[in-house]
Write an enzyme that holds these catalytic residues in place. Sequence first.
Site, mmCIF file in Angstrom:
data_model
loop_
_atom_site.group_PDB
_atom_site.id
_atom_site.type_symbol
_atom_site.label_atom_id
_atom_site.label_comp_id
_atom_site.label_asym_id
_atom_site.label_seq_id
_atom_site.Cartn_x
_atom_site.Cartn_y
_atom_site.Cartn_z
ATOM 1 N N HIS A 70 0.828 -1.222 0.000
ATOM 2 C CA HIS A 70 0.000 0.000 0.000
ATOM 3 C C HIS A 70 0.859 1.268 0.000
ATOM 4 O O HIS A 70 0.498 2.273 0.613
ATOM 5 C CB HIS A 70 -0.950 0.025 1.201
ATOM 6 C CG HIS A 70 -1.956 -1.085 1.214
ATOM 7 N ND1 HIS A 70 -3.208 -0.955 0.678
ATOM 8 C CD2 HIS A 70 -1.891 -2.350 1.686
ATOM 9 C CE1 HIS A 70 -3.881 -2.099 0.836
ATOM 10 N NE2 HIS A 70 -3.103 -2.954 1.441
ATOM 11 N N ASN A 143 -10.265 -2.827 2.566
ATOM 12 C CA ASN A 143 -9.983 -2.839 1.134
ATOM 13 C C ASN A 143 -11.277 -2.630 0.347
ATOM 14 O O ASN A 143 -12.368 -2.641 0.925
ATOM 15 C CB ASN A 143 -9.379 -4.184 0.722
ATOM 16 C CG ASN A 143 -7.903 -4.301 1.097
ATOM 17 O OD1 ASN A 143 -7.209 -3.296 1.280
ATOM 18 N ND2 ASN A 143 -7.431 -5.532 1.215
ATOM 19 N N HIS A 334 -3.881 1.116 11.984
ATOM 20 C CA HIS A 334 -3.662 -0.149 12.698
ATOM 21 C C HIS A 334 -5.021 -0.766 13.058
ATOM 22 O O HIS A 334 -5.793 -0.137 13.785
ATOM 23 C CB HIS A 334 -2.850 0.135 13.959
ATOM 24 C CG HIS A 334 -2.574 -1.078 14.789
ATOM 25 N ND1 HIS A 334 -2.654 -2.364 14.293
ATOM 26 C CD2 HIS A 334 -2.200 -1.211 16.076
ATOM 27 C CE1 HIS A 334 -2.345 -3.216 15.258
ATOM 28 N NE2 HIS A 334 -2.076 -2.541 16.355
HETATM 29 FE FE1 HDD Z 1 -2.437 -4.759 5.623
HETATM 30 C C1 HDD Z 1 -0.983 -1.742 5.206
HETATM 31 C C2 HDD Z 1 -5.410 -3.505 4.404
HETATM 32 C C3 HDD Z 1 -3.813 -7.901 5.690
HETATM 33 C C4 HDD Z 1 0.308 -5.900 7.162
HETATM 34 N N1 HDD Z 1 -3.065 -2.976 4.926
HETATM 35 C C5 HDD Z 1 -2.321 -1.843 4.841
HETATM 36 C C6 HDD Z 1 -3.106 -0.780 4.322
HETATM 37 C C7 HDD Z 1 -4.360 -1.275 4.086
HETATM 38 C C8 HDD Z 1 -4.328 -2.663 4.481
HETATM 39 C C9 HDD Z 1 -5.539 -0.542 3.527
HETATM 40 C C10 HDD Z 1 -2.630 0.645 4.070
HETATM 41 C C11 HDD Z 1 -2.764 1.479 5.308
HETATM 42 C C12 HDD Z 1 -2.440 2.917 5.000
HETATM 43 O O1 HDD Z 1 -3.142 3.521 4.170
HETATM 44 O O2 HDD Z 1 -1.484 3.416 5.583
HETATM 45 N N2 HDD Z 1 -4.221 -5.558 5.079
HETATM 46 C C13 HDD Z 1 -5.340 -4.856 4.712
HETATM 47 C C14 HDD Z 1 -6.469 -5.752 4.673
HETATM 48 C C15 HDD Z 1 -6.016 -6.988 5.019
HETATM 49 C C16 HDD Z 1 -4.611 -6.858 5.292
HETATM 50 C C17 HDD Z 1 -7.885 -5.334 4.326
HETATM 51 C C18 HDD Z 1 -6.763 -8.265 5.150
HETATM 52 C C19 HDD Z 1 -7.995 -8.336 5.493
HETATM 53 N N3 HDD Z 1 -1.840 -6.565 6.255
HETATM 54 C C20 HDD Z 1 -2.566 -7.733 6.244
HETATM 55 C C21 HDD Z 1 -1.825 -8.787 6.910
HETATM 56 C C22 HDD Z 1 -0.651 -8.211 7.353
HETATM 57 C C23 HDD Z 1 -0.690 -6.829 6.933
HETATM 58 C C24 HDD Z 1 -2.290 -10.208 7.095
HETATM 59 C C25 HDD Z 1 0.471 -8.813 8.129
HETATM 60 C C26 HDD Z 1 0.313 -9.734 9.041
HETATM 61 N N4 HDD Z 1 -0.621 -3.974 6.019
HETATM 62 C C27 HDD Z 1 0.345 -4.617 6.702
HETATM 63 C C28 HDD Z 1 1.561 -3.760 6.988
HETATM 64 C C29 HDD Z 1 1.106 -2.389 6.396
HETATM 65 C C30 HDD Z 1 -0.244 -2.699 5.801
HETATM 66 C C31 HDD Z 1 2.849 -4.316 6.537
HETATM 67 C C32 HDD Z 1 2.072 -1.684 5.455
HETATM 68 C C33 HDD Z 1 2.099 -0.253 5.896
HETATM 69 C C34 HDD Z 1 1.343 -0.223 7.127
HETATM 70 O O3 HDD Z 1 0.903 -1.471 7.443
HETATM 71 O O4 HDD Z 1 1.138 0.740 7.825
HETATM 72 O O5 HDD Z 1 1.778 -3.693 8.343
#
Ligand code: HDD
Length: 669
Positions: A70, A143, A334
């Site tokens: 993202h 999402n 978060h």
């Molecule tokens: Fe995630 C970012 C949505 C599963 C780990 N995620 C991130 C963002 C969105 C989502 C919209 C962008 C946030 C922003 O605008 O700053 N992610 C989802 C959805 C998931 C999902 C809807 C499943 C239902 N994500 C998911 C899993 C993991 C992560 C299973 C790890 C265990 N996601 C992250 C991250 C991010 C992230 C690596 C990257 C940047 C951030 O968090 O702030 O931690």
Amino acid sequence: MTNKKEEQMKAHQIDNTKKAGLTTNQGLKMAEDEFSLKAGLRGPTLIEDFHFREKMTHFDHERIPERIVHARGVGAHGEFQVYEPLAEITKAGFLNDPSKTTPVFVRFSTVQGSRGSGDTVRDVRGFSTKFYTDEGNYDLVGNNIPVFFIQDAIKFPDFVHAVKPEPHTEVPQGASAHDTFWDFIGQNHETAHTVMWAMSDRGIPRSLRMMEGFGVHTFRLVNAQGKAHFVKFHWKPKLGVHSQVWDEAQKALGKNPDFHRVDLYEAIDKGDFPEWELGLQLIAEEDEFKFDFDILDPTKLWPEEEVPVRLVGKMTLNRNVDNFFAETEQVAFHPGHIVPGIDFSNDPLLQGRLFSYTDTQLSRLGGPNFHQIPINQPVCPYHNNQRDGMHQMAVHKGQTSYHKNGLNENQPEPVLVEEGGFEHYQEKVDGHKVRGRSESFLDFYSQAKLFYNSMTAVEQQHIRDAYSFELGKCESDVVKANAVDLLNHIDHALAKEVAENIDVAVPTTDEGVQSEKRSDALSMEHTIRKTDTRSVALLLTGDVDANQVKAWVEKLAEHNINYSLVGKKAYTLGEMKVKETYDTVDSSLFDAAFLISASSKVADDVLEFIENTYKHAKPLALHLHDDSVLDKCRVETDQPGVFLFKEHNLDHFDSFIEGIAQARFWDRK
Ligand code: HDD
């Protein structure tokens, strides 16, 4: 009227548009900012030049790590208001007071590409909302697709490594059409349902303002009596759900890689504030096992026909950011940021997310005090015994920073549940420590088939085309064959057509789901259709009549349709400015086109413009001095959504306006 968040952010603003002397970061006024300090005009720069060193050092450290997923995103401020108190299902304050407006910040994103990648790629879109409630920040990090690729968070690093650009070439950017992604899909059949969504038109939204949002996981809502419901969150756009077509999306990517970002900014700037209604699907705890899928499985949706969506409130995005980095880049979402009345479920994907998001901010935002960055601060007071750390902005007064203490009457003191203190939902859990998957998570294909069944013929064709495109971009025959095998577990005819398109052996046996079950809510065909904020290119050739054009644009404006006047060159037409030219814009950037030709000759770039409008099934109006100008392009005027105006008759124009609301004419040849 400003809200609490806006007030809070204002306190941090530095307005460089006001007249002010240039200073160093220490406040020293500087008399010179163009030349470094040198030993002689042609001599070496001196280390004594603190101004040069400060300026350069700061510049050298301007970048922070982009989000691991993202990375490409755009944000805006807004407000949320609940329609009526939801006390029977949740005690969350912001869901109980219809007179209260809760400030929000929303960030939309693509998943795969880096920060500088294009907007109109085929991808899932992130839809994150931070509610600045009086009880603390609540983040709904969702999402535009209601299900997810995997069931257990431990697979997330593998999934992301597979979809991201390949490690040896860093290719492709902003695309899942490559071997490692499809290899992962073929090896992990739990992805079947979500991939089907990504290959559908949902993967190429027309506008961020025209997509749904989903919390994806099953959460809990808990009322003041401690009674819980399982819940799925929805955002329903007031403009309806609309998509591009793939060829159009690819063209827009080249013509304006910032297409979605600009679309959102301009709409808000103009006062066309995008709105979404918050929807809840609720399942009573005692009904947890009444469905033919496991409600904890994040690869499953709850069909709206079985669990209706109750619309409970409205969000309006009404203010653009002042500074992209300070707000959109530094915002830290978060799923674990919750408030009393909202709680988690045991979905194993959600459970893992609860660890990952704070962890990632530590490296992205450089330490544990990222909650103090203005965009991340709650609007209610916050006190605890956490201290120091990199970039500590607060000056904590007092002698004690521990609990329990006797020196400071045990302040800050835990708050009683009755007075708003958070208490985890007391779910009874009992089990052996095991690594494994619940058997109830093993049906990977039924809902993929349900989704496919629910599409119209055109939507299904788009899905088959998307699989064929993506797999056609893969090199490995094994990867392609495995992906086709996965499709064959969903729908044999789908697998067959894709296999034939990409030259893979057609599976000999039909392993597909034998079900005709549909859910009409899944098709975009039944969505809201409006003229509002749709865009039309008025293509001018020859010596067109300014008064006629003016009458047409006034009519468009009455229906809140945006328009651009496009000419061979920029010029002034009566009182109007023709700002765009056939070089600066393209058919892929508009929802409709209107060719106003006062000439018997129409240039090739104009013909290409209308041919693409026609090809992408968009409304096309023609006011021609000479019908034969169309002979050189593949546009048939007797087809649906083509509006031929012989006279300057404004009544006829209404049919074009209705066509703009309809948006696409799929039955066109
Ligand atoms: Fe995630 C970012 C949505 C599963 C780990 N995620 C991130 C963002 C969105 C989502 C919209 C962008 C946030 C922003 O605008 O700053 N992610 C989802 C959805 C998931 C999902 C809807 C499943 C239902 N994500 C998911 C899993 C993991 C992560 C299973 C790890 C265990 N996601 C992250 C991250 C991010 C992230 C690596 C990257 C940047 C951030 O968090 O702030 O931690």
